[in-house]
Structures are given as structure tokens and as C-alpha cells.
Scaffold this motif. Structure first.
Motif, PDB file in Angstrom:
ATOM      1  N   LYS A   1     -43.873 -46.934 -34.979  1.00  0.00           N
ATOM      2  CA  LYS A   1     -42.500 -46.522 -35.313  1.00  0.00           C
ATOM      3  C   LYS A   1     -41.737 -46.066 -34.077  1.00  0.00           C
ATOM      4  CE  LYS A   1     -41.707 -42.490 -37.233  1.00  0.00           C
ATOM      5  NZ  LYS A   1     -41.663 -41.370 -38.168  1.00  0.00           N
ATOM      6  N   ASN A   2     -42.468 -45.526 -33.106  1.00  0.00           N
ATOM      7  CA  ASN A   2     -41.857 -45.018 -31.876  1.00  0.00           C
ATOM      8  C   ASN A   2     -41.943 -46.020 -30.721  1.00  0.00           C
ATOM      9  OD1 ASN A   2     -40.889 -42.024 -32.110  1.00  0.00           O
ATOM     10  ND2 ASN A   2     -42.704 -42.196 -33.398  1.00  0.00           N
ATOM     11  N   SER A   3     -42.037 -47.307 -31.061  1.00  0.00           N
ATOM     12  CA  SER A   3     -41.944 -48.425 -30.103  1.00  0.00           C
ATOM     13  C   SER A   3     -43.128 -48.554 -29.151  1.00  0.00           C
ATOM     14  CB  SER A   3     -40.634 -48.338 -29.299  1.00  0.00           C
ATOM     15  OG  SER A   3     -39.531 -48.346 -30.175  1.00  0.00           O
ATOM     16  N   TYR A   4     -44.273 -48.044 -29.527  1.00  0.00           N
ATOM     17  CA  TYR A   4     -45.476 -48.296 -28.747  1.00  0.00           C
ATOM     18  C   TYR A   4     -46.006 -49.672 -29.129  1.00  0.00           C
ATOM     19  CZ  TYR A   4     -45.700 -43.713 -26.664  1.00  0.00           C
ATOM     20  OH  TYR A   4     -45.412 -42.602 -25.905  1.00  0.00           O
ATOM     21  N   LYS A   5     -46.470 -50.408 -28.127  1.00  0.00           N
ATOM     22  CA  LYS A   5     -46.971 -51.770 -28.327  1.00  0.00           C
ATOM     23  C   LYS A   5     -48.479 -51.795 -28.113  1.00  0.00           C
ATOM     24  CE  LYS A   5     -42.774 -53.303 -28.802  1.00  0.00           C
ATOM     25  NZ  LYS A   5     -42.234 -53.064 -30.101  1.00  0.00           N
ATOM     26  N   LEU A   6     -49.161 -52.532 -28.966  1.00  0.00           N
ATOM     27  CA  LEU A   6     -50.601 -52.702 -28.859  1.00  0.00           C
ATOM     28  C   LEU A   6     -50.938 -53.385 -27.541  1.00  0.00           C
ATOM     29  CD1 LEU A   6     -53.093 -52.174 -30.653  1.00  0.00           C
ATOM     30  CD2 LEU A   6     -52.845 -54.509 -31.495  1.00  0.00           C
ATOM     31  N   ILE A   7     -51.921 -52.829 -26.821  1.00  0.00           N
ATOM     32  CA  ILE A   7     -52.372 -53.396 -25.540  1.00  0.00           C
ATOM     33  C   ILE A   7     -53.890 -53.543 -25.595  1.00  0.00           C
ATOM     34  CG2 ILE A   7     -50.450 -52.432 -24.196  1.00  0.00           C
ATOM     35  CD1 ILE A   7     -52.486 -50.239 -23.216  1.00  0.00           C
ATOM     36  N   PRO A   8     -54.462 -54.296 -24.669  1.00  0.00           N
ATOM     37  CA  PRO A   8     -55.931 -54.339 -24.607  1.00  0.00           C
ATOM     38  C   PRO A   8     -56.476 -52.934 -24.330  1.00  0.00           C
ATOM     39  CG  PRO A   8     -54.965 -56.096 -23.280  1.00  0.00           C
ATOM     40  CD  PRO A   8     -53.829 -55.191 -23.694  1.00  0.00           C
ATOM     41  N   CYS A   9     -57.616 -52.642 -24.925  1.00  0.00           N
ATOM     42  CA  CYS A   9     -58.216 -51.332 -24.701  1.00  0.00           C
ATOM     43  C   CYS A   9     -58.580 -51.170 -23.233  1.00  0.00           C
ATOM     44  CB  CYS A   9     -59.432 -51.141 -25.596  1.00  0.00           C
ATOM     45  SG  CYS A   9     -58.964 -50.844 -27.314  1.00  0.00           S
ATOM     46  N   TYR A  10     -58.520 -49.940 -22.762  1.00  0.00           N
ATOM     47  CA  TYR A  10     -58.713 -49.624 -21.348  1.00  0.00           C
ATOM     48  C   TYR A  10     -59.838 -48.619 -21.174  1.00  0.00           C
ATOM     49  CZ  TYR A  10     -55.829 -45.631 -22.812  1.00  0.00           C
ATOM     50  OH  TYR A  10     -55.324 -44.536 -23.481  1.00  0.00           O
ATOM     51  N   GLY A  11     -60.306 -48.545 -19.930  1.00  0.00           N
ATOM     52  CA  GLY A  11     -61.265 -47.507 -19.538  1.00  0.00           C
ATOM     53  C   GLY A  11     -62.454 -47.414 -20.466  1.00  0.00           C
ATOM     54  N   GLN A  12     -62.738 -46.203 -20.889  1.00  0.00           N
ATOM     55  CA  GLN A  12     -63.906 -45.932 -21.730  1.00  0.00           C
ATOM     56  C   GLN A  12     -63.807 -46.566 -23.113  1.00  0.00           C
ATOM     57  OE1 GLN A  12     -61.811 -43.612 -20.484  1.00  0.00           O
ATOM     58  NE2 GLN A  12     -61.367 -42.012 -21.964  1.00  0.00           N
ATOM     59  N   TYR A  13     -62.615 -47.050 -23.490  1.00  0.00           N
ATOM     60  CA  TYR A  13     -62.416 -47.652 -24.809  1.00  0.00           C
ATOM     61  C   TYR A  13     -62.528 -49.177 -24.768  1.00  0.00           C
ATOM     62  CZ  TYR A  13     -60.367 -43.020 -25.213  1.00  0.00           C
ATOM     63  OH  TYR A  13     -60.156 -41.666 -25.166  1.00  0.00           O
ATOM     64  N   LEU A  14     -62.855 -49.731 -23.604  1.00  0.00           N
ATOM     65  CA  LEU A  14     -62.813 -51.169 -23.358  1.00  0.00           C
ATOM     66  C   LEU A  14     -63.481 -52.011 -24.429  1.00  0.00           C
ATOM     67  CD1 LEU A  14     -61.557 -53.004 -21.328  1.00  0.00           C
ATOM     68  CD2 LEU A  14     -63.633 -52.880 -19.963  1.00  0.00           C
ATOM     69  N   ASN A  15     -64.686 -51.720 -24.780  1.00  0.00           N
ATOM     70  CA  ASN A  15     -65.404 -52.538 -25.764  1.00  0.00           C
ATOM     71  C   ASN A  15     -65.693 -51.780 -27.052  1.00  0.00           C
ATOM     72  OD1 ASN A  15     -65.676 -54.969 -24.181  1.00  0.00           O
ATOM     73  ND2 ASN A  15     -67.003 -53.752 -22.851  1.00  0.00           N
ATOM     74  N   VAL A  16     -64.828 -50.834 -27.369  1.00  0.00           N
ATOM     75  CA  VAL A  16     -65.023 -50.023 -28.568  1.00  0.00           C
ATOM     76  C   VAL A  16     -64.248 -50.677 -29.711  1.00  0.00           C
ATOM     77  CG1 VAL A  16     -64.782 -47.747 -29.608  1.00  0.00           C
ATOM     78  CG2 VAL A  16     -65.301 -47.960 -27.168  1.00  0.00           C
ATOM     79  N   GLU A  17     -64.998 -51.196 -30.661  1.00  0.00           N
ATOM     80  CA  GLU A  17     -64.421 -51.977 -31.749  1.00  0.00           C
ATOM     81  C   GLU A  17     -63.378 -51.211 -32.565  1.00  0.00           C
ATOM     82  OE1 GLU A  17     -66.394 -54.039 -35.565  1.00  0.00           O
ATOM     83  OE2 GLU A  17     -67.485 -54.391 -33.682  1.00  0.00           O
ATOM     84  N   ASN A  18     -63.581 -49.914 -32.742  1.00  0.00           N
ATOM     85  CA  ASN A  18     -62.681 -49.142 -33.599  1.00  0.00           C
ATOM     86  C   ASN A  18     -61.512 -48.495 -32.859  1.00  0.00           C
ATOM     87  OD1 ASN A  18     -64.011 -49.690 -36.032  1.00  0.00           O
ATOM     88  ND2 ASN A  18     -65.575 -48.185 -35.537  1.00  0.00           N
ATOM     89  N   SER A  19     -61.379 -48.762 -31.582  1.00  0.00           N
ATOM     90  CA  SER A  19     -60.268 -48.203 -30.803  1.00  0.00           C
ATOM     91  C   SER A  19     -59.076 -49.146 -30.814  1.00  0.00           C
ATOM     92  CB  SER A  19     -60.686 -47.966 -29.347  1.00  0.00           C
ATOM     93  OG  SER A  19     -61.474 -46.816 -29.238  1.00  0.00           O
ATOM     94  N   ARG A  20     -57.896 -48.542 -30.805  1.00  0.00           N
ATOM     95  CA  ARG A  20     -56.640 -49.275 -30.625  1.00  0.00           C
ATOM     96  C   ARG A  20     -55.878 -48.558 -29.527  1.00  0.00           C
ATOM     97  NH1 ARG A  20     -59.257 -52.143 -32.864  1.00  0.00           N
ATOM     98  NH2 ARG A  20     -58.980 -53.277 -34.775  1.00  0.00           N
ATOM     99  N   CYS A  21     -55.444 -49.305 -28.526  1.00  0.00           N
ATOM    100  CA  CYS A  21     -54.708 -48.722 -27.420  1.00  0.00           C
ATOM    101  C   CYS A  21     -53.268 -49.227 -27.438  1.00  0.00           C
ATOM    102  CB  CYS A  21     -55.368 -49.063 -26.083  1.00  0.00           C
ATOM    103  SG  CYS A  21     -57.005 -48.248 -25.917  1.00  0.00           S
TER     104      CYS A  21
END
Length: 149
Positions: free
Chosen positions: A124-144
Motif C-alpha cells: 500500500k505504501n509503494s514498496y516493490k517486491l525484490i529478490p531476497c538479500y543477505g541472510q534472507y537469500l535462500n529463505v523460502e518464507n521471506s519476502r523482501c
């Protein structure tokens, strides 16, 4: 009227809200809570917002430097009884303004797929989905997410 206070992680109201947030996340994250929790330490945060309604701390959010041009949004939370009133959006907007004042050009953040209210807030606040980064890189349940300021 909501009052937004700029402070640090030493603020007692912020510390209590984070305890409430961690209790909430322990339930929604389930078995993955310990993994995520290791990246959410608050010691030394210099850019914290606490939202007050009638002198009651009802929500919070924080920033930490991610790189030379980017701040990472952390510890966003609104007490359950105060959700749906736009408080989190006000906190997020204030965090973005503070980032710009400090010379940053972008904000990034991570949330979990089970945090449906958080995902709705960021989109709602104009954030766009991006590839996960850093420690969240291969974390299936993360959304960055990211937002250019």
C-alpha cells in the motif's frame, strides 16, 4: 491524534513494543522464529520511531544503515487493538522522511509470507517486491521489498 517521537533503542516504550512484537512473531513464525529473531536485535539502533495515542505507546519502527544509499526498515509493529487506523503507515512515512534527511535514497525491508498485514502495509505504501538479500537469500518464507525515496 497520533504523536510520532524520534528516539533510539534505549527508549523504554520501544523496548516494550518490541517485546510485544517478538511474542506476536513467536506465534506466527512458529519453528522459524529463532532463525528470524537473530537478525532483529535492537541494541544500538539510533533511528527509532514510537507512535503515541493519548500518551500510550501503540506502535513503532526503526531504521539501520544497510549500505551507503540504503536504510533497512526494522521492528515495525502496531498493537493489535490499534491496527487499521493508519498508524503503521504514519510510522513508515516518518521513517522514510528521516532516511531522506540523512541522505539515503532507498529503503529495504524483509518480512515473512505469514505476515499478511505487513505485506499489505508495504505494498500500500509503494514498496516493490525484490529478490531476497543477505541472510534472507535462500529463505523460502521471506519476502523482501524496496522503495526509492
Amino acid at each position: 491524534m497520533i504523536i510520532l517521537k524520534r528516539t533510539t533503542s534505549k527508549n523504554n516504550d520501544f523496548q516494550q513494543l518490541v517485546k510485544d512484537l517478538d511474542a506476536f512473531l513467536a506465534v506466527t513464525d512458529g519453528d522459524e522464529h529463532d532463525f528470524y529473531n537473530q537478525f532483529n536485535k535492537i541494541e544500538g539502533l539510533q533511528h527509532v520511531i514510537v507512535a503515541y495515542l493519548n500518551d500510550v505507546a501503540v506502535g513503532c519502527g526503526a531504521l539501520r544503515p544497510f549500505d551507503k544509499e540504503t536504510m533497512e526498515v526494522k521492528r515495525m509493529f502496531t498493537l493489535v487493538d490499534y491496527r487499521g487506523k493508519g498508524i503503521a503507515s504514519q510510522i513508515l512515512t516518518e521513517l522514510e522522511s528521516w532516511s531522506q534527511e540523512l541522505g539515503y535514497k532507498k529503503c529495504v525491508l524483509e518480512t515473512g509470507i505469514r505476515q499478511t498485514e505487513a505485506i499489505a502495509l508495504y505494498e500500500k505504501n509503494s514498496y516493490k517486491l525484490i529478490p531476497c538479500y543477505g541472510q534472507y537469500l535462500n529463505v523460502e518464507n521471506s519476502r523482501c521489498y524496496a522503495k526509492e525515496l
